[in-house]
Design a protein around this motif. Structure first.
Motif, PDB file in Angstrom:
ATOM      1  N   HIS A   1      88.823 -63.910  29.572  1.00  0.00           N
ATOM      2  CA  HIS A   1      90.395 -64.356  29.207  1.00  0.00           C
ATOM      3  C   HIS A   1      90.484 -65.347  30.015  1.00  0.00           C
ATOM      4  CE1 HIS A   1      90.891 -61.810  32.480  1.00  0.00           C
ATOM      5  NE2 HIS A   1      92.175 -62.514  32.549  1.00  0.00           N
ATOM      6  N   ASP A   2      89.593 -65.895  30.974  1.00  0.00           N
ATOM      7  CA  ASP A   2      90.313 -66.890  32.117  1.00  0.00           C
ATOM      8  C   ASP A   2      89.861 -68.323  31.639  1.00  0.00           C
ATOM      9  OD1 ASP A   2      90.445 -68.365  34.314  1.00  0.00           O
ATOM     10  OD2 ASP A   2      89.302 -67.226  35.879  1.00  0.00           O
ATOM     11  N   SER A   3      90.780 -69.200  31.272  1.00  0.00           N
ATOM     12  CA  SER A   3      90.526 -70.549  30.821  1.00  0.00           C
ATOM     13  C   SER A   3      89.920 -71.271  31.948  1.00  0.00           C
ATOM     14  CB  SER A   3      91.609 -71.117  30.371  1.00  0.00           C
ATOM     15  OG  SER A   3      92.368 -70.399  29.476  1.00  0.00           O
ATOM     16  N   ASN A   4      90.247 -71.103  33.141  1.00  0.00           N
ATOM     17  CA  ASN A   4      89.395 -71.878  34.351  1.00  0.00           C
ATOM     18  C   ASN A   4      87.847 -71.629  34.334  1.00  0.00           C
ATOM     19  OD1 ASN A   4      91.047 -73.457  36.002  1.00  0.00           O
ATOM     20  ND2 ASN A   4      92.279 -71.691  36.248  1.00  0.00           N
ATOM     21  N   ALA A   5      87.726 -70.198  34.245  1.00  0.00           N
ATOM     22  CA  ALA A   5      86.342 -69.724  33.990  1.00  0.00           C
ATOM     23  C   ALA A   5      85.565 -70.435  32.917  1.00  0.00           C
ATOM     24  CB  ALA A   5      86.093 -68.305  34.085  1.00  0.00           C
ATOM     25  N   ALA A   6      86.128 -70.284  31.966  1.00  0.00           N
ATOM     26  CA  ALA A   6      85.442 -70.924  30.561  1.00  0.00           C
ATOM     27  C   ALA A   6      85.320 -72.418  30.746  1.00  0.00           C
ATOM     28  CB  ALA A   6      86.666 -70.670  29.658  1.00  0.00           C
ATOM     29  N   SER A   7      85.954 -72.868  31.302  1.00  0.00           N
ATOM     30  CA  SER A   7      85.911 -74.506  31.620  1.00  0.00           C
ATOM     31  C   SER A   7      84.472 -74.900  31.941  1.00  0.00           C
ATOM     32  CB  SER A   7      87.181 -75.279  32.278  1.00  0.00           C
ATOM     33  OG  SER A   7      86.895 -74.825  33.575  1.00  0.00           O
ATOM     34  N   TYR A   8      83.789 -73.963  32.751  1.00  0.00           N
ATOM     35  CA  TYR A   8      82.415 -74.302  33.270  1.00  0.00           C
ATOM     36  C   TYR A   8      81.366 -74.282  32.187  1.00  0.00           C
ATOM     37  CZ  TYR A   8      84.303 -73.995  37.657  1.00  0.00           C
ATOM     38  OH  TYR A   8      84.996 -74.281  38.936  1.00  0.00           O
ATOM     39  N   CYS A   9      81.700 -73.701  30.742  1.00  0.00           N
ATOM     40  CA  CYS A   9      80.697 -73.503  29.769  1.00  0.00           C
ATOM     41  C   CYS A   9      80.607 -74.667  29.259  1.00  0.00           C
ATOM     42  CB  CYS A   9      81.448 -72.514  28.847  1.00  0.00           C
ATOM     43  SG  CYS A   9      81.573 -70.710  29.607  1.00  0.00           S
TER      44      CYS A   9
ATOM     45  N   GLY B   1      87.999 -59.421  15.426  1.00  0.00           N
ATOM     46  CA  GLY B   1      86.574 -59.257  15.324  1.00  0.00           C
ATOM     47  C   GLY B   1      85.958 -60.286  14.427  1.00  0.00           C
ATOM     48  N   ARG B   2      86.598 -61.437  14.280  1.00  0.00           N
ATOM     49  CA  ARG B   2      85.813 -62.408  13.806  1.00  0.00           C
ATOM     50  C   ARG B   2      85.926 -63.714  14.811  1.00  0.00           C
ATOM     51  NH1 ARG B   2      87.364 -62.356   7.221  1.00  0.00           N
ATOM     52  NH2 ARG B   2      86.773 -59.996   6.959  1.00  0.00           N
ATOM     53  N   ILE B   3      84.888 -64.546  14.323  1.00  0.00           N
ATOM     54  CA  ILE B   3      84.973 -66.129  15.057  1.00  0.00           C
ATOM     55  C   ILE B   3      86.116 -66.823  14.280  1.00  0.00           C
ATOM     56  CG2 ILE B   3      83.798 -68.121  15.670  1.00  0.00           C
ATOM     57  CD1 ILE B   3      81.322 -66.328  15.697  1.00  0.00           C
ATOM     58  N   PHE B   4      86.915 -67.351  15.348  1.00  0.00           N
ATOM     59  CA  PHE B   4      88.429 -67.930  14.804  1.00  0.00           C
ATOM     60  C   PHE B   4      88.009 -69.478  14.816  1.00  0.00           C
ATOM     61  CE2 PHE B   4      92.169 -70.112  16.556  1.00  0.00           C
ATOM     62  CZ  PHE B   4      92.955 -69.670  15.860  1.00  0.00           C
ATOM     63  N   HIS B   5      87.321 -69.944  15.828  1.00  0.00           N
ATOM     64  CA  HIS B   5      86.896 -71.158  16.273  1.00  0.00           C
ATOM     65  C   HIS B   5      85.845 -71.562  17.425  1.00  0.00           C
ATOM     66  CE1 HIS B   5      88.380 -75.443  16.308  1.00  0.00           C
ATOM     67  NE2 HIS B   5      88.469 -75.655  17.542  1.00  0.00           N
ATOM     68  N   GLU B   6      85.462 -72.839  17.332  1.00  0.00           N
ATOM     69  CA  GLU B   6      84.473 -73.150  18.374  1.00  0.00           C
ATOM     70  C   GLU B   6      84.667 -74.290  18.995  1.00  0.00           C
ATOM     71  OE1 GLU B   6      80.624 -73.576  16.593  1.00  0.00           O
ATOM     72  OE2 GLU B   6      79.565 -74.262  18.281  1.00  0.00           O
ATOM     73  N   LEU B   7      84.470 -74.469  20.286  1.00  0.00           N
ATOM     74  CA  LEU B   7      84.686 -75.600  21.116  1.00  0.00           C
ATOM     75  C   LEU B   7      83.368 -76.035  21.732  1.00  0.00           C
ATOM     76  CD1 LEU B   7      88.011 -75.538  22.974  1.00  0.00           C
ATOM     77  CD2 LEU B   7      87.424 -76.932  21.149  1.00  0.00           C
ATOM     78  N   ARG B   8      83.089 -77.263  21.884  1.00  0.00           N
ATOM     79  CA  ARG B   8      81.788 -77.672  22.595  1.00  0.00           C
ATOM     80  C   ARG B   8      82.426 -78.816  23.402  1.00  0.00           C
ATOM     81  NH1 ARG B   8      76.712 -76.760  20.335  1.00  0.00           N
ATOM     82  NH2 ARG B   8      76.676 -75.712  18.158  1.00  0.00           N
ATOM     83  N   ARG B   9      81.785 -78.631  24.795  1.00  0.00           N
ATOM     84  CA  ARG B   9      82.025 -79.646  25.823  1.00  0.00           C
ATOM     85  C   ARG B   9      81.218 -80.907  25.326  1.00  0.00           C
ATOM     86  NH1 ARG B   9      81.994 -79.063  32.196  1.00  0.00           N
ATOM     87  NH2 ARG B   9      82.746 -81.217  32.799  1.00  0.00           N
ATOM     88  N   ASP B  10      82.071 -82.143  25.444  1.00  0.00           N
ATOM     89  CA  ASP B  10      81.485 -83.255  25.046  1.00  0.00           C
ATOM     90  C   ASP B  10      80.723 -84.003  26.511  1.00  0.00           C
ATOM     91  OD1 ASP B  10      80.630 -85.509  24.054  1.00  0.00           O
ATOM     92  OD2 ASP B  10      82.482 -86.647  23.689  1.00  0.00           O
TER      93      ASP B  10
ATOM     94  N   PHE C   1      88.307 -80.473  29.128  1.00  0.00           N
ATOM     95  CA  PHE C   1      87.714 -79.181  28.408  1.00  0.00           C
ATOM     96  C   PHE C   1      88.527 -78.292  28.543  1.00  0.00           C
ATOM     97  CE2 PHE C   1      84.305 -76.034  27.795  1.00  0.00           C
ATOM     98  CZ  PHE C   1      84.201 -76.292  26.405  1.00  0.00           C
ATOM     99  N   TYR C   2      89.295 -77.930  29.971  1.00  0.00           N
ATOM    100  CA  TYR C   2      89.997 -76.946  30.175  1.00  0.00           C
ATOM    101  C   TYR C   2      91.484 -77.100  29.391  1.00  0.00           C
ATOM    102  CZ  TYR C   2      93.727 -74.468  33.049  1.00  0.00           C
ATOM    103  OH  TYR C   2      94.598 -73.794  33.410  1.00  0.00           O
ATOM    104  N   ASP C   3      91.852 -78.188  29.171  1.00  0.00           N
ATOM    105  CA  ASP C   3      92.863 -78.643  28.464  1.00  0.00           C
ATOM    106  C   ASP C   3      93.080 -78.207  27.084  1.00  0.00           C
ATOM    107  OD1 ASP C   3      94.459 -79.570  30.795  1.00  0.00           O
ATOM    108  OD2 ASP C   3      94.106 -81.673  30.387  1.00  0.00           O
ATOM    109  N   ARG C   4      91.757 -78.703  26.553  1.00  0.00           N
ATOM    110  CA  ARG C   4      91.480 -78.327  25.033  1.00  0.00           C
ATOM    111  C   ARG C   4      91.224 -76.636  24.853  1.00  0.00           C
ATOM    112  NH1 ARG C   4      86.872 -80.272  21.660  1.00  0.00           N
ATOM    113  NH2 ARG C   4      85.772 -80.480  23.657  1.00  0.00           N
ATOM    114  N   ILE C   5      90.731 -75.880  25.807  1.00  0.00           N
ATOM    115  CA  ILE C   5      90.565 -74.457  25.717  1.00  0.00           C
ATOM    116  C   ILE C   5      92.013 -73.978  25.660  1.00  0.00           C
ATOM    117  CG2 ILE C   5      89.933 -72.444  27.137  1.00  0.00           C
ATOM    118  CD1 ILE C   5      87.675 -74.198  28.070  1.00  0.00           C
ATOM    119  N   LEU C   6      93.111 -74.431  26.700  1.00  0.00           N
ATOM    120  CA  LEU C   6      94.448 -74.054  26.802  1.00  0.00           C
ATOM    121  C   LEU C   6      94.928 -73.978  25.269  1.00  0.00           C
ATOM    122  CD1 LEU C   6      95.732 -75.032  30.274  1.00  0.00           C
ATOM    123  CD2 LEU C   6      95.045 -73.007  29.491  1.00  0.00           C
TER     124      LEU C   6
END
Length: 257
Positions: free
Chosen positions: A203-211, A220-229, A238-243
């Protein structure tokens, strides 16, 4: 690139018809070899249920989970034990180290359970301990370690069998921001340098920014997808987009960027 994990229309329902909770409601996704995939969503969105289905802790109501082409919920006995021990490495939020074993013994436990030779075990331990900077705590017990050291020892245990995929369940959840950053840098480095395949629930956006890629789950469903460019997009961008997505997730909006 090889598909390591393939999930098709996965559902997990609790309760009876008319009063059902749909923890997972038709999840379909693929994880490719060498990918660092994050799963995000609010509490109760189904993130940990998904991870526990992959780990065979929970039996799904329907759907398929294929690991390198093998349907995992058809595995029994020794094949199931081999899958749990060799194909997946599980990194828990609360470390789950055995208190009366040293760091070295905790890390080596999977190797001894699966009869890996002492020579091979020592080689892998030496490499991982050096990379994760835990050489100095190998002979200490968990009670003598800091939270960050415990989680890096737990990470070494998850990685020691060189699994097909590492499942990380809120790995920074019990860490302060400094230790969380250290752990995420190490996991990202393993992904980059060793081609480790990682599926991380957070749930941590900071941690997620490393993905490299993030799937957002809602109800229970996929709502959206982000890919780091990569390599053009910085981690901060990327962190800003996650937020931005997380804020709209909370509001239930499907109009995300």
């Amino acid at each position: 690139m090889e598909t390591v994990l393939e999930i098709e229309d996965l559902k997990k329902y609790y309760g009876r018809q008319g009063n059902q909770t749909k923890a997972l409601d038709g999840i379909t996704l693929q994880v490719m070899e060498g990918e660092f995939l994050g799963i995000m969503g609010s509490s109760g969105s189904g993130k940990s249920t998904l991870l526990n289905c992959i780990a065979t802790v929970i039996e799904p109501s329907s759907g398929k989970i294929m690991m390198k082409g093998t349907e995992i919920h058809s595995l029994k006995g020794k094949k199931l034990a081999a899958y749990r021990g060799r194909e997946i490495g599980y990194l828990f939020q609360n470390f789950e180290l055995i208190d009366n074993l040293t760091g070295r013994e905790n890390i080596m436990l999977p190797m001894s359970l699966h009869n890996v030779s002492d020579k091979e075990s020592s080689k892998r331990l030496s490499r991982l301990a050096s990379y994760l900077e835990i050489t100095d705590v190998l002979d200490k017990f968990p009670s003598q370690m800091s939270g960050g050291q415990k989680q890096r020892v737990a990470a070494a245990r998850a990685l020691i069998m060189d699994p097909g995929i590492i499942l990380a369940d809120e790995p920074t959840g019990a860490l302060d921001s400094r230790n969380a950053k250290t752990l995420m840098k190490k996991l990202a480095g393993l992904n980059q340098d060793e081609n480790a395949t990682i599926l991380m629930v957070t749930h941590d956006s900071n941690a997620a920014s490393y993905c490299k890629r993030i799937l957002f789950i809602q109800d229970g469903r996929i709502f959206h997808e982000l890919r780091r460019d990569t390599p053009d997009e910085t981690q901060q961008e990327f962190y800003d987009r996650i937020l931005k997505v997380m804020s709209q997730l909370g509001g239930g909006s499907a109009n995300v960027l």
